[in-house]
Every structure is written in structure tokens, then in C-alpha cells.
Write a protein that holds these residues in place. Sequence first.
Motif, PDB file in Angstrom:
ATOM      1  N   MET A   1      29.082  26.663  40.712  1.00  0.00           N
ATOM      2  CA  MET A   1      30.532  26.811  40.419  1.00  0.00           C
ATOM      3  C   MET A   1      31.057  25.850  40.336  1.00  0.00           C
ATOM      4  SD  MET A   1      31.163  29.696  43.705  1.00  0.00           S
ATOM      5  CE  MET A   1      32.825  29.074  43.746  1.00  0.00           C
ATOM      6  N   VAL A   2      32.385  26.133  39.653  1.00  0.00           N
ATOM      7  CA  VAL A   2      33.361  25.324  38.965  1.00  0.00           C
ATOM      8  C   VAL A   2      34.061  24.945  40.322  1.00  0.00           C
ATOM      9  CG1 VAL A   2      35.051  24.428  37.504  1.00  0.00           C
ATOM     10  CG2 VAL A   2      33.206  25.993  36.856  1.00  0.00           C
ATOM     11  N   SER A   3      34.448  23.619  40.602  1.00  0.00           N
ATOM     12  CA  SER A   3      35.360  23.315  41.847  1.00  0.00           C
ATOM     13  C   SER A   3      36.801  23.653  41.485  1.00  0.00           C
ATOM     14  CB  SER A   3      34.909  22.158  42.465  1.00  0.00           C
ATOM     15  OG  SER A   3      35.609  21.074  41.533  1.00  0.00           O
ATOM     16  N   GLU A   4      37.737  23.838  42.158  1.00  0.00           N
ATOM     17  CA  GLU A   4      39.256  23.813  42.146  1.00  0.00           C
ATOM     18  C   GLU A   4      39.618  22.889  41.066  1.00  0.00           C
ATOM     19  OE1 GLU A   4      41.747  27.004  42.455  1.00  0.00           O
ATOM     20  OE2 GLU A   4      40.073  26.762  44.040  1.00  0.00           O
ATOM     21  N   ALA A   5      39.182  21.568  41.487  1.00  0.00           N
ATOM     22  CA  ALA A   5      39.731  20.518  40.689  1.00  0.00           C
ATOM     23  C   ALA A   5      39.370  20.622  39.352  1.00  0.00           C
ATOM     24  CB  ALA A   5      39.095  19.173  41.260  1.00  0.00           C
ATOM     25  N   HIS A   6      38.298  21.250  38.777  1.00  0.00           N
ATOM     26  CA  HIS A   6      37.973  21.097  37.238  1.00  0.00           C
ATOM     27  C   HIS A   6      38.618  22.579  36.777  1.00  0.00           C
ATOM     28  CE1 HIS A   6      34.310  18.860  38.884  1.00  0.00           C
ATOM     29  NE2 HIS A   6      35.005  18.180  38.050  1.00  0.00           N
ATOM     30  N   LEU A   7      39.413  23.226  37.384  1.00  0.00           N
ATOM     31  CA  LEU A   7      40.263  24.311  36.687  1.00  0.00           C
ATOM     32  C   LEU A   7      41.393  24.177  36.219  1.00  0.00           C
ATOM     33  CD1 LEU A   7      39.724  27.371  39.467  1.00  0.00           C
ATOM     34  CD2 LEU A   7      38.313  26.896  37.240  1.00  0.00           C
ATOM     35  N   PRO A   8      41.961  24.612  34.744  1.00  0.00           N
ATOM     36  CA  PRO A   8      43.065  24.080  34.191  1.00  0.00           C
ATOM     37  C   PRO A   8      44.359  24.574  35.235  1.00  0.00           C
ATOM     38  CG  PRO A   8      41.389  25.541  32.909  1.00  0.00           C
ATOM     39  CD  PRO A   8      40.940  25.459  33.980  1.00  0.00           C
ATOM     40  N   GLU A   9      45.294  24.116  35.231  1.00  0.00           N
ATOM     41  CA  GLU A   9      46.329  24.204  36.004  1.00  0.00           C
ATOM     42  C   GLU A   9      46.962  25.759  36.032  1.00  0.00           C
ATOM     43  OE1 GLU A   9      50.866  22.729  36.367  1.00  0.00           O
ATOM     44  OE2 GLU A   9      49.460  21.186  34.944  1.00  0.00           O
ATOM     45  N   TYR A  10      46.865  26.518  34.971  1.00  0.00           N
ATOM     46  CA  TYR A  10      47.272  27.946  35.068  1.00  0.00           C
ATOM     47  C   TYR A  10      46.000  28.909  35.814  1.00  0.00           C
ATOM     48  CZ  TYR A  10      44.258  28.393  30.657  1.00  0.00           C
ATOM     49  OH  TYR A  10      43.357  28.186  29.741  1.00  0.00           O
ATOM     50  N   ARG A  13      41.569  30.265  41.570  1.00  0.00           N
ATOM     51  CA  ARG A  13      40.464  31.290  42.159  1.00  0.00           C
ATOM     52  C   ARG A  13      41.168  32.377  43.012  1.00  0.00           C
ATOM     53  NH1 ARG A  13      35.830  29.072  41.846  1.00  0.00           N
ATOM     54  NH2 ARG A  13      36.131  27.069  42.038  1.00  0.00           N
ATOM     55  N   LEU A  14      40.227  33.551  43.005  1.00  0.00           N
ATOM     56  CA  LEU A  14      40.991  34.670  43.730  1.00  0.00           C
ATOM     57  C   LEU A  14      39.893  35.224  44.486  1.00  0.00           C
ATOM     58  CD1 LEU A  14      43.812  36.294  43.463  1.00  0.00           C
ATOM     59  CD2 LEU A  14      42.610  37.757  41.947  1.00  0.00           C
ATOM     60  N   ASP A  15      39.901  35.596  45.656  1.00  0.00           N
ATOM     61  CA  ASP A  15      39.119  36.085  46.400  1.00  0.00           C
ATOM     62  C   ASP A  15      38.833  37.902  46.111  1.00  0.00           C
ATOM     63  OD1 ASP A  15      37.257  36.115  49.171  1.00  0.00           O
ATOM     64  OD2 ASP A  15      38.348  38.014  49.149  1.00  0.00           O
ATOM     65  N   SER A  16      37.827  38.514  46.113  1.00  0.00           N
ATOM     66  CA  SER A  16      37.713  39.591  45.678  1.00  0.00           C
ATOM     67  C   SER A  16      38.596  40.662  46.336  1.00  0.00           C
ATOM     68  CB  SER A  16      36.484  40.303  45.747  1.00  0.00           C
ATOM     69  OG  SER A  16      35.961  40.323  47.117  1.00  0.00           O
ATOM     70  N   THR A 125      19.737  38.065  42.474  1.00  0.00           N
ATOM     71  CA  THR A 125      21.084  39.014  42.568  1.00  0.00           C
ATOM     72  C   THR A 125      22.014  38.188  42.139  1.00  0.00           C
ATOM     73  OG1 THR A 125      21.491  37.806  44.862  1.00  0.00           O
ATOM     74  CG2 THR A 125      20.228  40.168  45.060  1.00  0.00           C
ATOM     75  N   ILE A 126      23.176  38.863  41.756  1.00  0.00           N
ATOM     76  CA  ILE A 126      24.322  38.467  41.117  1.00  0.00           C
ATOM     77  C   ILE A 126      25.659  38.241  41.900  1.00  0.00           C
ATOM     78  CG2 ILE A 126      25.926  38.878  39.309  1.00  0.00           C
ATOM     79  CD1 ILE A 126      23.132  38.351  38.014  1.00  0.00           C
ATOM     80  N   LEU A 127      26.066  37.138  42.162  1.00  0.00           N
ATOM     81  CA  LEU A 127      27.472  36.840  42.841  1.00  0.00           C
ATOM     82  C   LEU A 127      28.254  36.929  41.922  1.00  0.00           C
ATOM     83  CD1 LEU A 127      26.145  34.080  45.306  1.00  0.00           C
ATOM     84  CD2 LEU A 127      26.329  36.532  45.658  1.00  0.00           C
ATOM     85  N   GLU A 128      29.558  37.595  42.379  1.00  0.00           N
ATOM     86  CA  GLU A 128      30.756  37.539  41.194  1.00  0.00           C
ATOM     87  C   GLU A 128      31.883  36.535  41.941  1.00  0.00           C
ATOM     88  OE1 GLU A 128      31.836  41.557  40.071  1.00  0.00           O
ATOM     89  OE2 GLU A 128      32.425  42.003  42.099  1.00  0.00           O
ATOM     90  N   HIS A 129      32.540  35.907  40.987  1.00  0.00           N
ATOM     91  CA  HIS A 129      33.754  35.107  41.358  1.00  0.00           C
ATOM     92  C   HIS A 129      34.805  35.491  40.617  1.00  0.00           C
ATOM     93  CE1 HIS A 129      31.102  32.320  43.823  1.00  0.00           C
ATOM     94  NE2 HIS A 129      30.097  32.751  42.973  1.00  0.00           N
ATOM     95  N   PHE A 130      36.060  35.496  40.899  1.00  0.00           N
ATOM     96  CA  PHE A 130      37.052  35.847  39.910  1.00  0.00           C
ATOM     97  C   PHE A 130      38.002  34.638  40.151  1.00  0.00           C
ATOM     98  CE2 PHE A 130      35.641  39.974  41.773  1.00  0.00           C
ATOM     99  CZ  PHE A 130      35.543  40.593  40.672  1.00  0.00           C
ATOM    100  N   VAL A 131      38.841  34.381  38.965  1.00  0.00           N
ATOM    101  CA  VAL A 131      40.016  33.677  38.752  1.00  0.00           C
ATOM    102  C   VAL A 131      41.115  34.408  38.164  1.00  0.00           C
ATOM    103  CG1 VAL A 131      38.674  31.337  38.728  1.00  0.00           C
ATOM    104  CG2 VAL A 131      39.167  32.751  36.523  1.00  0.00           C
ATOM    105  N   ILE A 132      42.279  33.868  38.251  1.00  0.00           N
ATOM    106  CA  ILE A 132      43.429  34.761  37.333  1.00  0.00           C
ATOM    107  C   ILE A 132      43.768  33.495  36.671  1.00  0.00           C
ATOM    108  CG2 ILE A 132      44.926  34.072  39.572  1.00  0.00           C
ATOM    109  CD1 ILE A 132      44.910  37.572  37.870  1.00  0.00           C
ATOM    110  N   MET A 133      44.102  34.009  35.381  1.00  0.00           N
ATOM    111  CA  MET A 133      44.721  33.089  34.307  1.00  0.00           C
ATOM    112  C   MET A 133      46.242  33.480  34.260  1.00  0.00           C
ATOM    113  SD  MET A 133      41.633  33.223  31.737  1.00  0.00           S
ATOM    114  CE  MET A 133      41.151  34.911  32.122  1.00  0.00           C
ATOM    115  N   LYS A 134      47.047  32.546  34.680  1.00  0.00           N
ATOM    116  CA  LYS A 134      48.488  32.777  34.703  1.00  0.00           C
ATOM    117  C   LYS A 134      49.137  32.084  33.653  1.00  0.00           C
ATOM    118  CE  LYS A 134      52.062  33.956  38.112  1.00  0.00           C
ATOM    119  NZ  LYS A 134      52.462  34.109  39.466  1.00  0.00           N
TER     120      LYS A 134
END
Length: 245
Positions: A1-10, A13-16, A125-134
Motif C-alpha cells: 500500500m502507498v503510505s499517506e506521505a507518498h500521495l499527492p497533496e490533493y 485516503r478514505l475509509d469505505s 482475496t481482494i482488498l479494496e482501498h479508496f482515495v478521494i482526488m480533490k
Amino acid sequence: MVSEAHLPEYVTRLDSRETFTFACHSGVRCFTDCCRMLELALTPYDVLRLRKATGLTSRELLEHYIITEQDPGEPFPRFYLTMVDDGRASCVFVSPEGCTVYPHRPSACRAYPLGRAAVRTGNGTILEHFVIMKETHCRGFLEATQQTPLQYSIDQELTVYNTFNDAVVQILQHDAIRQGLIPARKDIELFTLALYDLDTFRQMLMEDKVELTILSQPEKNRLQEDEELLLFAIELLKRQLFGIF
Ligand code: SF4
Ligand code: SF4
């Protein structure tokens, strides 16, 4: 998983079960702004649906609307929807009235501004993770509608796309691939044929020209259904690449 620190500013992460406030409709000032300057990766199921939308064959789509790229060291090619040279790098399917393939639009278009990462675990099995791109240009965040990622996915009819896309993840993220397997050239050709050129693949199956399998007539009849054919293609590839069926 990509850590929060590696995500662009916009991107956050979002919990399901978390809600986000967003709606998109033809009345927003930015209508279709997000249909430009994209690297819009297509899944096999996206191409299956675009065939239905356009009436083109998978071969015609591949030749005229899809760019295929494979970086050195990458196990499989990637497939991107073409943008046109109109000074704005617009999607080939955008019009002033909106998306001309809307009922069959690709997974990424349905999900936006949500991003869904499907991660295959050791037991398959498949785990899903969400992000929101603002992104700043997107006015949809000023609308009042609140929803969770799950509700949004249902509203956008993403669930069926996720089912087929996750089946392909079983190939893309197989342990052997994660451990560095680079498939042979003929297997990469089979990957493109079976997943992205369904019409040609079907024709070859019907004529018993796919060396890996000979089908009975009832099986051939079943594979006239596009969705059945794609699932068959995924299983055939898994057997060819990893020795499982
Ligand atoms: S396929 Fe439709 S929704 Fe997706 S980028 Fe193109 S015009 Fe926009
Ligand atoms: S930028 Fe946002 S609100 Fe505007 S059309 Fe695209 S998704 Fe909808």
C-alpha cells in the motif's frame, strides 16, 4: 500500500464507510473539464463495454482508439484511451453535450473523483482501498450530496466493472508476477489477444486456432456471450502463465 506521505497533496485516503460530499452533473461550470489531458488506463472489461458503445470490433478499437505501451521490465503492456490533438488533449469520446459513450464509460471515469486500489492478498482475496482526488478545477465538491465509497460505486454502476477488473488483478498481481516473472513474448501476445481483442480471440477459438484449448460445441455456444468469453480468457491465461485453472 502507498503510505499517506507518498500521495499527492490533493489525494487523501478514505475509509469505505466514510462519507464524502460530491456530485457531478451537466449543470456544473466545469462540465467535461476532467475529460481532457488524461492517462486513461483501460481494463479488458472497459474495452468489452466500449465495443458495445461504439459498435466497433475490439481490433478496430485497438487500432484507432487505444494506445498500447509496455515499459522495459514491466510484465504486461498497458492500454490507454486515445486523446485527440485539439489543443486541449480531449478524450476521443467527449462532446459539448458530455460523454458520447456514457452508459459504457470506462471504470476510471465512473470512479472519479474516487480512486479504488484492488490489492490481491496471499490467499487470492481482494482488498479494496479508496482515495478521494480533490482537484481544484472540479466543482463537484461544492455540491451537497453525501455518500460513502460503496454508495458511490453502486450509483455509478461500478460494481460489475470491479468484478471483472478484480478477476484480472488475479493475473496482474499474482505471486509469480510480484516475484519478478516476465512472461514470454508469446504469452504477452496471448494476454493482449485474449483480454483486449475479444472478437479476434473468439473467432480463433471457434476455428480451433488457439493451440491451448479445443472446445466442444456447447462451450463454443456459451462463449458467444462476451462476459463468459472474458472470464474464460482470464482463466486460460492463468493456466498458461501460472499453471492453474
Ligand atoms: S470516456 Fe467519457 S467520461 Fe471518460 S474521459 Fe472520455 S468523455 Fe470523459
Ligand atoms: S471536473 Fe468534477 S464536477 Fe466537473 S465534470 Fe469533472 S467530475 Fe464533474
